[in-house]
Write a protein that holds these residues in place. Structure first.
Motif, short mmCIF file in Angstrom:
data_model
loop_
_atom_site.label_atom_id
_atom_site.label_comp_id
_atom_site.label_asym_id
_atom_site.label_seq_id
_atom_site.Cartn_x
_atom_site.Cartn_y
_atom_site.Cartn_z
N GLU A 110 0.98 -1.30 -0.01
CA GLU A 110 -0.04 0.03 0.45
C GLU A 110 0.63 1.49 -0.43
O GLU A 110 2.01 1.02 0.96
CB GLU A 110 -0.94 0.17 1.25
N LEU A 111 0.79 2.41 -0.78
CA LEU A 111 1.58 3.71 -1.01
C LEU A 111 0.70 4.44 -0.55
O LEU A 111 -0.39 4.49 -1.28
CB LEU A 111 1.60 3.77 -2.46
N ILE A 137 -1.82 -13.06 3.68
CA ILE A 137 -0.92 -12.01 2.54
C ILE A 137 -0.39 -11.17 3.01
O ILE A 137 -1.20 -10.33 3.83
CB ILE A 137 -1.48 -10.81 1.49
N PRO A 138 0.97 -10.90 2.85
CA PRO A 138 2.18 -9.90 3.58
C PRO A 138 1.52 -8.65 2.88
O PRO A 138 1.03 -8.26 2.22
CB PRO A 138 3.32 -10.41 3.87
N LEU A 139 1.14 -7.66 4.18
CA LEU A 139 1.01 -6.54 3.63
C LEU A 139 2.93 -5.75 4.06
O LEU A 139 2.97 -4.90 5.45
CB LEU A 139 -0.49 -5.61 4.53
N ILE A 140 3.02 -4.40 3.57
CA ILE A 140 3.79 -3.11 3.64
C ILE A 140 3.36 -2.04 3.40
O ILE A 140 2.64 -2.12 2.46
CB ILE A 140 4.41 -3.93 2.41
N GLY A 141 2.95 -0.81 4.35
CA GLY A 141 2.82 0.01 4.25
C GLY A 141 4.17 0.61 3.54
O GLY A 141 5.62 0.93 4.57
N LEU A 157 10.91 -5.83 2.09
CA LEU A 157 10.39 -6.88 1.25
C LEU A 157 11.07 -8.22 1.31
O LEU A 157 10.49 -9.39 1.87
CB LEU A 157 10.67 -6.31 -0.23
N ALA A 158 11.93 -7.69 2.18
CA ALA A 158 13.19 -9.16 2.26
C ALA A 158 12.57 -9.90 3.39
O ALA A 158 12.52 -10.85 3.10
CB ALA A 158 14.52 -8.78 2.47
N ALA A 159 12.00 -9.85 4.29
CA ALA A 159 10.99 -10.02 5.31
C ALA A 159 9.75 -10.77 4.48
O ALA A 159 9.73 -11.53 5.56
CB ALA A 159 10.62 -9.08 5.89
N HIS A 160 9.85 -11.01 3.80
CA HIS A 160 8.57 -11.59 2.60
C HIS A 160 8.92 -12.52 1.79
O HIS A 160 8.20 -13.37 1.79
CB HIS A 160 7.03 -10.69 2.67
#
Length: 217
Positions: A110-111, A137-141, A157-160
């Protein structure tokens, strides 16, 4: 009476013939279209390019993906299914990173474009967090700042997802400077996961998580 019925049938048939043959064609001819322009605005495009650079060949980046293409309600009962589906029917993921082979979604992004927080934005964030947690689903802000911070974006991103190419990755022990080897955990909570270990074991016991991403020089 039969004569009247025949006339009615002929009239109805004539109406449907004219409607299908001419009116429908005229409607299509009167509908002209034009391109709306780029799919992403300038801020989204800048972030997309940064995301592509961060992911490299380890994933496929897609933007503006409708939620119904990625997730579906768990229930099979018709009424609850339609209610749950309608909640996501008009929503989308800003960006998703997919497996390069299967195109299965690995992480959603999410941007935050910097616009003020309002009711609509809050409701969207609540929906995103709920559907991603429910579907696993992993969600990254992220923010537009990450468009210029590819290294930080890679670490997020590397965490997922796996961003390291084993045949190209060369690392050296931070304790003794020796080359490091890649091994796979055979037991325990991390069974099956890869990690870096010092080539001088057992003299040097330094280890490192496989998917740690460092800033490039």
């Amino acid at each position: 009476m039969e004569y009247v019925a025949i006339l009615v049938i002929i009239f109805v048939a004539f109406y449907f013939f004219v409607h299908q043959r001419y009116l429908k064609q005229d409607t299509l001819k009167d509908s002209a279209y034009k391109k709306k322009g780029p799919l992403l605005n300038s801020k989204e495009s800048a972030f997309y390019n940064a995301l592509m650079a961060a992911v490299g060949q380890q994933g496929v980046v897609m933007s503006k993906v409708t939620m119904t293409k990625v997730i579906t309600p768990k229930t099979t009962d018709k009424k609850p299914w339609f209610i749950a589906n309608n909640r996501i029917a008009k929503s989308h993921f800003d960006f998703v990173v997919c497996d390069p082979r299967s195109l299965e979604v690995r992480v959603a992004i999410e941007l935050d474009d910097g616009t003020p927080l309002n009711k609509g934005k809050v409701e969207r964030q609540k929906l995103l967090m709920h559907v991603c947690k429910s579907a696993g689903i992993p969600l990254i802000g992220t923010t537009v700042k990450h468009s210029y911070q590819v290294g930080k974006l890679r670490r997020l991103l590397a965490a997922h997802i796996d961003l390291i190419e084993a045949d190209k990755e060369v690392r050296f022990c931070k304790r003794c400077g020796s080359p490091m080897n890649i091994k796979t955990a055979a037991q325990g909570d991390y069974k099956g996961r890869r990690f870096f270990t010092c080539s001088r074991q057992p003299h040097c016991t330094y280890t490192e998580n496989y998917n740690v991403v460092f800033d490039e020089e």
